[in-house]
Design a protein around this motif. Structure first.
Motif, PDB file in Angstrom:
ATOM      1  N   LYS A 168     -18.669   9.643   6.241  1.00 24.78           N
ATOM      2  CA  LYS A 168     -18.951   8.312   5.740  1.00 24.78           C
ATOM      3  C   LYS A 168     -20.168   8.367   4.840  1.00 24.78           C
ATOM      4  CE  LYS A 168     -18.852   3.833   5.237  1.00 24.78           C
ATOM      5  NZ  LYS A 168     -17.806   3.173   4.418  1.00 24.78           N
TER       6      LYS A 168
ATOM      7  N   THR B 175     -22.259   3.910  13.238  1.00 20.02           N
ATOM      8  CA  THR B 175     -21.278   3.995  12.150  1.00 20.02           C
ATOM      9  C   THR B 175     -20.011   4.684  12.628  1.00 20.02           C
ATOM     10  OG1 THR B 175     -22.997   4.049  10.448  1.00 20.02           O
ATOM     11  CG2 THR B 175     -20.836   4.913   9.844  1.00 20.02           C
TER      12      THR B 175
ATOM     13  N   ARG C 110     -15.220  -0.622  10.406  1.00 17.95           N
ATOM     14  CA  ARG C 110     -15.828  -0.075   9.201  1.00 17.95           C
ATOM     15  C   ARG C 110     -14.906   0.991   8.602  1.00 17.95           C
ATOM     16  NH1 ARG C 110     -21.045  -0.519   7.636  1.00 17.95           N
ATOM     17  NH2 ARG C 110     -21.645  -1.249   9.703  1.00 17.95           N
TER      18      ARG C 110
END
Length: 253
Positions: free
Chosen positions: A13, A46, A55
């Protein structure tokens, strides 16, 4: 042998030039309590938010209960429960009303009192959320993750800010949830908590997993390097003393 319920492959990411998660891979086994540990900004939240479908990832693969995150995100949502660090509830609704509201959103028939029994909050059924103590709010938040009868629940620092009694009581609740067959993924900054609760932990720093094993294995490996604590480890802690004198029965914590 337990089956793999979450599989993360080469997860990456990136935000602009910042690499938040750097090609990590790990598995979570069905029915275990798995801890994702790391300092603030390490990439653990995350990572979990990607698995939770909250996400988007930059690259890599994620499978949840055999389902590909890219192809079946809506099916994944149906089998997970997510408890965030801060949860927004209508403050003037009582707990029964809130559970019925969430049950309606999930289209899942639910008996609010049975659910409140699981988290020891039946006596607060008619109380408004804003009237609850910190520990009660956390237990209620966990209750809402169970409404859709999930196979996996995600708990993000569930005991932050709680006093020792409330923290230990929440540990018991998490262990009871696991006993029911639910897989639990937890983040925490309390290493004693991870040591007590987790079957395995992954330590993540600067977007990379730097260690993954059971707490006992990680401790034994460290001791094998010749590491010694500068202070003798006692058989009990000050927190144990506090719990001993004040009791562990549920109060209005």
């Amino acid at each position: 042998m337990s089956n793999t319920i979450i599989e993360v492959k080469n997860l990456y990411k990136k935000y602009g030039d910042f690499e938040a998660v750097k090609h990590i891979s790990f598995e979570v086994m069905e029915g275990e309590i798995f801890g994702l540990l790391g300092p603030n900004g390490a990439g653990k939240s995350t990572t979990l938010e990607i698995i939770e479908t909250l996400r988007e990832k930059t690259s890599g693969e994620v499978f949840v209960n055999g389902m590909n995150l890219d192809k079946e995100p809506n099916h994944i949502k149906r089998i997970i429960g997510v408890q965030l660090q801060t949860s927004g509830y209508y403050p003037n609704l009582n707990l029964v009303e809130l559970i019925n509201l969430f049950a309606g959103l999930y289209n899942e028939p639910t008996d609010p009192l049975i659910l409140l029994d699981k988290v020891n909050l039946r006596d607060k059924a008619k109380a408004k959320y804003k009237e609850l103590s910190g520990g009660q709010k956390q237990r209620f938040s966990i209750a809402t993750t169970l409404i859709n009868k999930p196979k996996i629940i995600f708990l993000d620092e569930p005991t932050t800010g709680l006093d020792p009694q409330a923290r230990r009581n929440l540990w018991d609740l998490i262990l009871d949830i696991r006993k029911s067959g639910t897989t639990v993924i937890i983040t925490t900054h309390y290493m004693d908590e991870a040591e007590v609760l987790c079957d395995r932990v992954a330590i993540i720093d600067s977007g990379k997993i730097i260690a993954i094993a059971s707490p006992d294995k990680l401790i034994d490996d460290l001791v094998a390097t010749g590491f010694e604590r500068p202070k003798e480890v006692k058989k009990a802690s000050l927190e144990d003393v506090f719990i001993h004198y004040t009791g562990r029965s549920l109060r209005d914590e």
